[in-house]
Design a protein around this motif. Structure first.
Motif, short mmCIF file in Angstrom:
data_model
loop_
_atom_site.label_atom_id
_atom_site.label_comp_id
_atom_site.label_asym_id
_atom_site.label_seq_id
_atom_site.Cartn_x
_atom_site.Cartn_y
_atom_site.Cartn_z
N SER A 26 0.84 -1.19 0.00
CA SER A 26 0.00 0.00 0.00
C SER A 26 0.88 1.24 0.00
O SER A 26 1.93 1.27 0.64
CB SER A 26 -0.91 0.02 1.23
N TYR A 27 0.40 2.25 -0.71
CA TYR A 27 1.13 3.51 -0.83
C TYR A 27 0.25 4.70 -0.46
O TYR A 27 0.61 5.84 -0.67
CB TYR A 27 1.67 3.67 -2.27
N ASP A 28 -0.91 4.40 0.11
CA ASP A 28 -1.89 5.41 0.47
C ASP A 28 -1.71 5.82 1.94
O ASP A 28 -1.90 5.01 2.84
CB ASP A 28 -3.30 4.85 0.24
N ASP A 29 -1.35 7.08 2.16
CA ASP A 29 -1.05 7.53 3.52
C ASP A 29 -2.21 7.33 4.50
O ASP A 29 -2.00 6.96 5.65
CB ASP A 29 -0.62 9.00 3.52
N ARG A 30 -3.41 7.57 4.04
CA ARG A 30 -4.56 7.42 4.94
C ARG A 30 -4.72 5.96 5.36
O ARG A 30 -4.91 5.67 6.53
CB ARG A 30 -5.82 7.94 4.25
N TYR A 31 -4.64 5.05 4.41
CA TYR A 31 -4.75 3.62 4.71
C TYR A 31 -3.58 3.17 5.60
O TYR A 31 -3.77 2.42 6.55
CB TYR A 31 -4.78 2.81 3.41
N ILE A 32 -2.39 3.65 5.30
CA ILE A 32 -1.21 3.29 6.10
C ILE A 32 -1.39 3.78 7.54
O ILE A 32 -1.08 3.06 8.49
CB ILE A 32 0.08 3.84 5.44
N PHE A 33 -1.92 4.99 7.70
CA PHE A 33 -2.20 5.53 9.02
C PHE A 33 -3.25 4.67 9.74
O PHE A 33 -3.12 4.39 10.94
CB PHE A 33 -2.67 6.98 8.89
N GLU A 34 -4.25 4.23 9.02
CA GLU A 34 -5.26 3.35 9.62
C GLU A 34 -4.62 2.08 10.15
O GLU A 34 -4.86 1.67 11.29
CB GLU A 34 -6.34 2.99 8.59
N LEU A 35 -3.78 1.44 9.35
CA LEU A 35 -3.15 0.19 9.78
C LEU A 35 -2.16 0.42 10.92
O LEU A 35 -2.06 -0.41 11.83
CB LEU A 35 -2.47 -0.52 8.60
N LEU A 36 -1.46 1.55 10.91
CA LEU A 36 -0.57 1.87 12.03
C LEU A 36 -1.39 2.00 13.32
O LEU A 36 -1.01 1.48 14.37
CB LEU A 36 0.17 3.18 11.74
N THR A 37 -2.54 2.66 13.23
CA THR A 37 -3.41 2.83 14.38
C THR A 37 -3.94 1.49 14.89
O THR A 37 -3.90 1.21 16.09
CB THR A 37 -4.60 3.76 14.02
N LEU A 38 -4.42 0.68 13.97
CA LEU A 38 -4.99 -0.61 14.37
C LEU A 38 -3.92 -1.53 14.95
O LEU A 38 -4.17 -2.23 15.94
CB LEU A 38 -5.70 -1.27 13.18
N GLU A 39 -2.74 -1.54 14.36
CA GLU A 39 -1.66 -2.38 14.90
C GLU A 39 -1.27 -1.91 16.30
O GLU A 39 -1.02 -2.72 17.18
CB GLU A 39 -0.45 -2.38 13.97
N GLY A 40 -1.21 -0.60 16.50
CA GLY A 40 -0.91 -0.07 17.83
C GLY A 40 -2.00 -0.42 18.83
O GLY A 40 -1.72 -0.72 19.99
N ALA A 41 -3.24 -0.40 18.38
CA ALA A 41 -4.37 -0.74 19.25
C ALA A 41 -4.33 -2.21 19.66
O ALA A 41 -4.84 -2.58 20.71
CB ALA A 41 -5.69 -0.43 18.55
N GLN A 42 -3.70 -3.03 18.84
CA GLN A 42 -3.67 -4.47 19.11
C GLN A 42 -2.78 -4.82 20.30
O GLN A 42 -2.99 -5.86 20.93
CB GLN A 42 -3.17 -5.23 17.88
N ALA A 43 -1.82 -3.98 20.64
CA ALA A 43 -0.86 -4.31 21.71
C ALA A 43 -1.57 -4.91 22.91
O ALA A 43 -2.42 -4.29 23.53
CB ALA A 43 -0.08 -3.05 22.11
N GLY A 44 -1.25 -6.17 23.21
CA GLY A 44 -1.84 -6.88 24.33
C GLY A 44 -3.18 -7.53 24.04
O GLY A 44 -3.78 -8.16 24.91
N LEU A 45 -3.67 -7.37 22.82
CA LEU A 45 -4.98 -7.92 22.44
C LEU A 45 -4.84 -8.79 21.20
O LEU A 45 -3.78 -8.88 20.61
CB LEU A 45 -5.96 -6.78 22.15
N SER A 46 -5.93 -9.38 20.78
CA SER A 46 -5.91 -10.20 19.56
C SER A 46 -6.29 -9.33 18.36
O SER A 46 -7.04 -8.36 18.48
CB SER A 46 -6.88 -11.38 19.68
N TRP A 47 -5.79 -9.73 17.20
CA TRP A 47 -6.10 -9.01 15.96
C TRP A 47 -7.59 -9.13 15.65
O TRP A 47 -8.20 -8.21 15.12
CB TRP A 47 -5.24 -9.56 14.82
N GLN A 48 -8.20 -10.22 16.03
CA GLN A 48 -9.63 -10.42 15.80
C GLN A 48 -10.45 -9.35 16.55
O GLN A 48 -11.39 -8.80 15.99
CB GLN A 48 -10.06 -11.82 16.25
N ILE A 49 -10.07 -9.04 17.78
CA ILE A 49 -10.75 -7.99 18.54
C ILE A 49 -10.62 -6.65 17.83
O ILE A 49 -11.59 -5.91 17.68
CB ILE A 49 -10.20 -7.90 19.98
#
Length: 191
Positions: A26-49
């Motif tokens: 992906s080369y789309d900054d908005r999408y990349i920002f979304e995935l950065l946010t979601l990956e950070g939110a995952q810390a200590g949790l499951s990706w499914q959550i």
């Protein structure tokens, strides 16, 4: 029977993410920002959550409009915590604003967040050829380097393990097992 990565474990949301997004460049900054946010939110949790709350994040953060997120106030973040279907961890929610501001600085310096990230791999994804998922590392020397560089630029929730997951999420690295139909080599042959 086609061999595929097993981590989606039959969950439709996880399977769709695996099939359509994971390890796809992906080369789309908005999408990349979304995935950065979601990956950070995952810390200590499951990706499914995290995936189950993705629509709530998209609604709360105006589909990850970077300029909008950079201007969020403490009160806005508190409202998001209380009223939206997101992970209720205030430091993680505050990191959305902090990281948006850091991305704006990077965009000013490099033209885009995408350009900043893709220079780490000279614009070409790292394609791994794992035989099984047990071989996939949790972090690499490159994820440690990117993590360190992001932290120096004031990013939050970007440890080396989270950063490696983020690299997979935006396709800097392809970690589908070699026989998976969605591995880069197999997608190319299927076209």
């Amino acid at each position: 029977m086609k061999k595929t990565c097993s981590w989606p474990n039959g969950n439709p949301l996880m399977q769709a993410y695996h099939d359509e997004e994971w390890c796809v460049p992906s080369y789309d900054d908005r999408y990349i920002f979304e995935l950065l946010t979601l990956e950070g939110a995952q810390a200590g949790l499951s990706w499914q959550i995290v995936l189950s709350k993705r629509a709530g994040y998209q609604e709360a953060f105006q589909h990850f409009d970077i300029a909008y997120c950079a201007e969020l106030t403490d009160a806005d973040l508190q409202t998001i915590k209380e009223q939206y279907h997101v992970i209720k961890h205030l430091a993680k929610l505050e990191s959305v604003r902090t990281n948006a501001r850091a991305i704006l600085n990077i965009q000013e310096e490099f033209g885009s967040f995408s350009d900043f990230l893709w220079r780490y791999v000279d614009g070409t994804p790292i394609i791994n050829h794992w035989e099984n998922e047990g071989e996939i590392p949790a972090q690499t020397a490159l994820s440690k380097q990117i993590s360190t560089d992001l932290k120096k630029r004031n990013f939050k929730f970007v440890g080396p393990v989270t950063t490696y997951s983020f690299m997979q999420a935006i396709g800097l690295v392809d970690d589908h097992i070699r026989m998976c139909a969605f591995h880069t080599a197999n997608r190319v042959r299927a076209k």
